[in-house]
Design a protein around this motif. Structure first.
Motif, short mmCIF file in Angstrom:
data_model
loop_
_atom_site.label_atom_id
_atom_site.label_comp_id
_atom_site.label_asym_id
_atom_site.label_seq_id
_atom_site.Cartn_x
_atom_site.Cartn_y
_atom_site.Cartn_z
N HIS A 43 -5.06 0.41 -7.27
CA HIS A 43 -3.74 0.81 -7.76
C HIS A 43 -3.93 1.84 -8.86
CE1 HIS A 43 0.46 0.54 -8.63
NE2 HIS A 43 0.34 -0.04 -9.80
N GLU A 44 -3.18 2.93 -8.79
CA GLU A 44 -3.27 4.00 -9.78
C GLU A 44 -4.71 4.42 -10.02
OE1 GLU A 44 -1.00 2.23 -12.94
OE2 GLU A 44 0.89 2.91 -12.05
N PHE A 93 4.00 -1.00 -5.74
CA PHE A 93 3.89 -0.06 -4.64
C PHE A 93 2.61 0.76 -4.82
CE2 PHE A 93 8.47 -0.94 -4.65
CZ PHE A 93 8.63 -1.27 -3.32
N GLU A 94 2.19 1.37 -3.73
CA GLU A 94 0.95 2.16 -3.73
C GLU A 94 -0.21 1.34 -4.31
OE1 GLU A 94 1.74 6.57 -4.27
OE2 GLU A 94 3.49 5.66 -5.23
N HIS A 101 8.93 4.83 1.60
CA HIS A 101 8.38 4.58 2.94
C HIS A 101 8.80 3.20 3.44
CE1 HIS A 101 5.47 5.08 6.23
NE2 HIS A 101 5.35 3.78 6.13
N SER A 150 0.81 -1.22 0.00
CA SER A 150 0.00 0.00 0.00
C SER A 150 0.85 1.28 0.00
CB SER A 150 -0.95 0.01 1.21
OG SER A 150 -0.22 -0.14 2.39
N ARG A 151 2.06 1.23 0.58
CA ARG A 151 2.87 2.45 0.67
C ARG A 151 3.83 2.57 -0.51
NH1 ARG A 151 1.72 4.35 5.95
NH2 ARG A 151 2.59 6.24 5.04
N ASP A 152 4.56 3.70 -0.58
CA ASP A 152 5.52 3.82 -1.67
C ASP A 152 6.88 3.22 -1.26
OD1 ASP A 152 6.82 5.73 -0.14
OD2 ASP A 152 5.95 7.43 -1.21
N ARG A 153 7.76 3.11 -2.25
CA ARG A 153 9.03 2.43 -2.01
C ARG A 153 9.85 3.13 -0.91
NH1 ARG A 153 13.66 1.02 -6.60
NH2 ARG A 153 15.19 0.17 -5.13
#
Ligand code: RFL
Ligand code: PHB
Length: 394
Positions: free
Chosen positions: A143-144, A122-123, A38, A33-36
């Motif tokens: 996602h996106e 990610f995300e 993080h 769920s988080r970005d790379r």
């Protein structure tokens, strides 16, 4: 989207599982769920058991760890100004631990996965795991800006304590065991060489303190604080003053101070969810269990779970037998409960419980004195700290 193993969460459990499966030719997709940035920066664990080190090496993820990690052959217990060393190799027949930060383990595994492995998104937030009882479990995710479905043969929930995977186990089948502690840890990172070359666990009338490290130039230190404390209440000088008091010794040891670069409070909890499997959904790591950090066990338990899952799936492919997969929950829980017990004992041994009676305080000191004076008591601690066997089968 379709894959063999859908992995929810790219913490150490999910990332290592993807790596182990990839090395055995089994496909997976990781949803995080988080970005790379993080995932790679989240400050957490620092101590790897011997078994974890061996697994990372065997997975081809140990190169930088072996270069930059610090092998530790002992810890120091401190109380009433006295210092007592626990010598791991001497007490365990040669075992030790490695100080190599979780952030670095995650960076290494993310890089390998993106270079060589299957998709790591990610995300990509999992919304729910569905159909675990059937043979086509699914992960619904976003996602996106779009909702999508990942269809799998198996789903492994590696999404931590606050994830969604555990919620797919019907309440009527879940058993949870929990203990909250009336204190937490205020943790700091500081640009200063560690004041001792091994970790120091200190019991003090004012509360527990821990001296740890991230590298030869970066220290990691913790203070026991009341549950609910806001890190902002603590000024930098007040933190150093308190660490100095709690780590004080009768000899000429001195605490080195430096610039504090990060400050946060971690609540302390023990938690186990049983069973760790429901149909084709498997729970691994913090998604299934939490330990207070005193025993340095959380990351190592996560590793044990995913090794057990990967071994069981490979065994199924090799032999056609689902026996190990069926025994997943039971196999993991045996080790989990040993780590729960150890973490609980280490926490009770070293923290100041605000509700403790003077009698209980004296018993706590007597326990520490027992460890300092009995080889058997010290060996029990050393065995627990360096780790319980990985993927032990009956
Ligand atoms: P993580 O690391 O929490 O990763 C879960 C991942 O799942 C993602 N996620 C989702 N992704 C998609 N969809 C969703 N709906 C999602 N919900 C969540 C999250 O963003 C995250 O990336 O669990 P994992 O992989 O099981 O790993 C567990 C370890 O992180 C944890 O046990 C340790 O950090 C515990 N711990 C320590 N363990 C040790 O073995 N040795 C230590 O020295 C040690 N020290 C510590 C610790 C934990 C601490 N804190 C902050 C709790 C020290 C501290 C202060
Ligand atoms: C850490 O370095 O973050 C650390 C070390 C030992 C523990 C917990 C955390 O028991």
């Amino acid at each position: 989207m379709r894959t063999t193993v859908g992995i929810v969460g790219a913490g150490p459990a999910g990332l290592l599982l993807a790596r182990l499966l990839h090395r055995s030719g089994i496909g997976s997709v990781v949803l995080e769920s988080r970005d790379r940035a993080h995932v790679e920066r989240r400050q957490r664990a620092g101590v790897l058991e011997q078994g974890t080190v061996d697994v990372l090496r065997a997975a081809g993820a140990g190169e930088r760890m072996d270069r930059e990690g610090l092998r530790h052959d002992g810890i120091e217990l401190r109380y009433r100004g006295e210092r007592h060393r626990i010598d791991f190799p001497a007490l365990t027949g040669g075992r030790s631990v490695m100080v190599y930060a979780q952030t670095e383990v995650c960076k290494d595994l993310v890089a390998l996965q993106l270079e060589e492995g299957g998709p790591l998104l990610f995300e990509a937030e999992a919304l729910a795991v569905e159909g675990a009882e059937g043979d086509r479990p699914r992960v619904r995710f976003r996602h996106e800006g779009r909702e999508d479905v990942l269809e799998c043969d198996y789903v492994v929930g590696c999404d931590g304590f606050r994830g969604v995977a555990r919620k797919a186990v019907p309440a009527a089948l879940s058993r949870t065991y929990e203990r909250a502690y009336p204190f937490g840890w205020l943790g700091i990172l500081a640009d200063v060489p560690p004041s001792h070359d091994e970790l120091v666990y200190a019991r003090h009338d004012r509360g527990f303190a821990l001296l740890s490290m991230r590298s030869p130039t970066v220290s990691r230190l913790y203070l026991q604080v009341p549950a609910g404390t806001d890190a902002g209440e603590w000024g930098d000088e007040a933190i150093w003053d308190e660490l100095e008091r709690r780590l004080e010794t009768a000899d000429d040891w001195r605490l080195r101070r430096g610039t504090i670069t990060s400050k946060s409070v971690t609540p302390m909890r023990s938690y186990v969810h049983e069973p760790m499997r429901h149909g084709r959904l498997f729970l691994a790591g913090d998604a299934a269990h939490i330990v207070p950090p005193t025993g340095a066990k959380g990351l190592n338990l996560a590793v044990g779970d995913v090794v057990t899952f990967a071994d069981a799936l490979i065994h199924l492919g090799d032999t056609g037998s689902a026996e190990r997969l069926d025994a997943y929950s039971e196999t993991c829980l045996r080790r989990v409960w040993q780590a729960e017990r150890f973490s609980y004992d280490m926490t009770a041994l070293l923290h100041r419980d605000p509700a403790a009676t003077p009698f209980e305080d004296r018993v706590q000191l007597a326990r520490l004195e027992r460890i300092a004076s009995s080889r058997a008591a010290a060996a029990d601690l050393a065995e627990g700290y360096t780790g319980f066997p990985l993927g032990e089968r009956r």
